[in-house]
Scaffold this active site. Structure first.
Site, PDB file in Angstrom:
ATOM      1  N   GLU A  20      -3.145   7.523  -4.184  1.00 36.42           N
ATOM      2  CA  GLU A  20      -3.032   6.251  -3.463  1.00 36.42           C
ATOM      3  C   GLU A  20      -2.920   5.076  -4.422  1.00 36.42           C
ATOM      4  O   GLU A  20      -3.620   5.021  -5.431  1.00 36.42           O
ATOM      5  CB  GLU A  20      -4.275   6.068  -2.578  1.00 36.42           C
ATOM      6  CG  GLU A  20      -4.270   4.789  -1.758  1.00 36.42           C
ATOM      7  CD  GLU A  20      -5.619   4.543  -1.075  1.00 36.42           C
ATOM      8  OE1 GLU A  20      -5.779   4.939   0.090  1.00 36.42           O
ATOM      9  OE2 GLU A  20      -6.510   3.957  -1.712  1.00 36.42           O
TER      10      GLU A  20
ATOM     11  N   TYR B 237       0.859  -1.190   0.000  1.00 33.90           N
ATOM     12  CA  TYR B 237       0.000   0.000   0.000  1.00 33.90           C
ATOM     13  C   TYR B 237       0.892   1.236   0.000  1.00 33.90           C
ATOM     14  O   TYR B 237       1.882   1.286   0.735  1.00 33.90           O
ATOM     15  CB  TYR B 237      -0.880   0.028   1.258  1.00 33.90           C
ATOM     16  CG  TYR B 237      -1.646   1.319   1.416  1.00 33.90           C
ATOM     17  CD1 TYR B 237      -2.954   1.450   0.969  1.00 33.90           C
ATOM     18  CD2 TYR B 237      -1.028   2.449   1.990  1.00 33.90           C
ATOM     19  CE1 TYR B 237      -3.639   2.649   1.094  1.00 33.90           C
ATOM     20  CE2 TYR B 237      -1.710   3.649   2.111  1.00 33.90           C
ATOM     21  CZ  TYR B 237      -3.015   3.744   1.660  1.00 33.90           C
ATOM     22  OH  TYR B 237      -3.691   4.930   1.773  1.00 33.90           O
TER      23      TYR B 237
END
Ligand code: GDP
Ligand code: MN
Length: 387
Positions: A195, A107
């Site tokens: 992101e 992530y």
């Protein structure tokens, strides 16, 4: 403004963040055309403005034409729901890309930490799942970096941050290269969120973005004429879509008291006071400065279309906008929109006396003037039947 995954990926590419080759399709035929061009296995992904698509059947891998047709057809019929299950996002577009082999899922993101007045980078070896879940269950698994906007992201700080995330050592250099570019997406691209989840390591040792979540900072729109293509993107809420077209700051809620206020602060206070006196707001709507008749018509039209609304509370504080102008605007707007719900109006500030007089002169069962916010809120909630 949130971008769909494929638009986010296009935006990533612009700044050099590597993504898979693919194409967007609105029909099964278009999906077939793209898959035949890029080859199999191909991933088919629902394009909606929320995550969690994988779990709801919105991400599938097709090994051949047959599977591709089947998945494309099914996904184009899907509605993906938000985490609370209240707002559904019908799938209108799918993204087809060449499937990647995954060794590990990470992530990575940049966003703004307002409390620190710094940019915040987050990197975790536990990707593929929602970061909120990681933050809850295993906060130490998230490596964070706070970046002073004046200093920027130095190579030393970037390297230390990535090392601290304890990724597979094979992924470190590739991740450093990607994060440098993702920071460009965030800074030069004027995003308030950039992101990647998952950021993957392939068996060949390549690091690569499998998903893209980008929120553009609308305050910077003036220096990005290329953003025009993103405007009008679908929010799952019909009411929000209609409001966005009219350039209104609107958020749909689930009560029965429609709210119109000028200024975000006043609009929030209005939602609060409705709750305080035992009611529930149907929406948050800030019409901003210049509360003129046209603006009022737009705002009333949007709220009027919401079947849950039983009463509309207009709460205006006149500053540069004068209350008499607002009052005239309300009276005019009322004659132009066929309202299903009565109006309760509270005016204060510049020329309040004049404004109130205009409302009193035009008062009826469906246009009620109250001099202060509390009594207006109570009246509105009572008229809505208490909730
Ligand atoms: P989200 O669930 O809405 O966040 O959608 P993602 O784009 O993140 O995809 C969800 C999951 O599908 C990923 O975490 C991967 O595990 C899987 N996935 C997506 N693309 C691929 C791919 O190209 N190959 C493989 N093997 N899995 C994929
Ligand atoms: Mn994802």
């Amino acid at each position: 403004m949130d971008l769909l995954e494929y638009q986010g990926k296009q935006y990533f590419s612009k700044y050099g963040v590597p993504v898979s080759e693919g194409g967007a399709a609105e029909t099964v035929e278009q999906a077939v055309e793209i898959a035949e061009r890029i080859g199999y296995p191909a991933v088919i992904k629902a394009q909606v403005l929320i995550g969690g698509r994988g779990k709801q059947g919105g991400v599938k891998i097709a090994n051949n034409l047959e599977e591709l047709k089947m998945h494309a057809e099914n996904i184009l019929k899907l509605t993906i729901y938000d985490r609370t299950g209240t707002i559904g996002y019908p799938v209108k577009v799918v993204w087809i890309e060449r499937a990647s082999d995954i060794s590990e899922e990470y992530y990575a993101s940049f966003t703004l930490d307002r409390s620190q007045k710094k940019h915040l980078g987050m990197l975790s070896a536990e990707g593929g799942v929602e970061i909120e879940v990681v933050a809850e269950n295993n906060p130490d698994a998230i490596s964070k970096i706070w970046i002073d906007p004046v200093v920027g992201l130095t190579d030393e700080a970037l390297t230390a941050w990535v090392k601290a995330a304890k990724l597979n050592p094979k992924a470190e250099q590739g991740t450093i290269d990607i994060l440098r570019k993702l920071y460009d997406v965030y800074i030069k691209g004027d995003a308030s969120l950039a992101e990647i989840n998952p950021l993957i390591l392939t068996p060949e040792g390549k690091v690569h973005a499998l998903d893209a979540k980008v929120t553009l900072d609308e305050a910077a729109a003036y220096r990005h004429p290329e953003w025009a293509e993103f405007v009008g993107l679908d929010s799952g809420d019909e009411r929000e879509r209609a409001a966005a077209e009219k350039d209104l700051q609107y958020v749909g809620l689930d009560g029965s008291v429609g709210i119109i206020a000028n200024g975000a602060g006043l609009a929030m206070s209005t939602v609060d006071i409705i709750t305080q006196v035992g009611g529930k707001a149907a929406n948050f709507l800030d019409i901003g400065g210049g509360a003129n008749a046209d603006r009022m018509v737009d705002a009333l039209t949007v709220i009027n279309d919401d079947p849950a609304v039983k009463v509309i509370f207009i709460n205006i504080f006149g500053g540069i906008t004068r209350c008499d102008d607002v009052a005239n605007g309300i009276v005019q707007a009322k004659s132009r929109v066929n309202l299903k719900a009565p109006l309760v109006v509270r005016l204060d500030g510049t020329n309040a006396e004049l404004g109130r007089k205009i409302l009193v002169d035009n008062a009826s069962d469906t246009l009620i003037m109250k001099p202060d916010m509390l009594s207006a809120a109570k009246t509105a909630v009572a008229m809505a039947g208490g909730n």
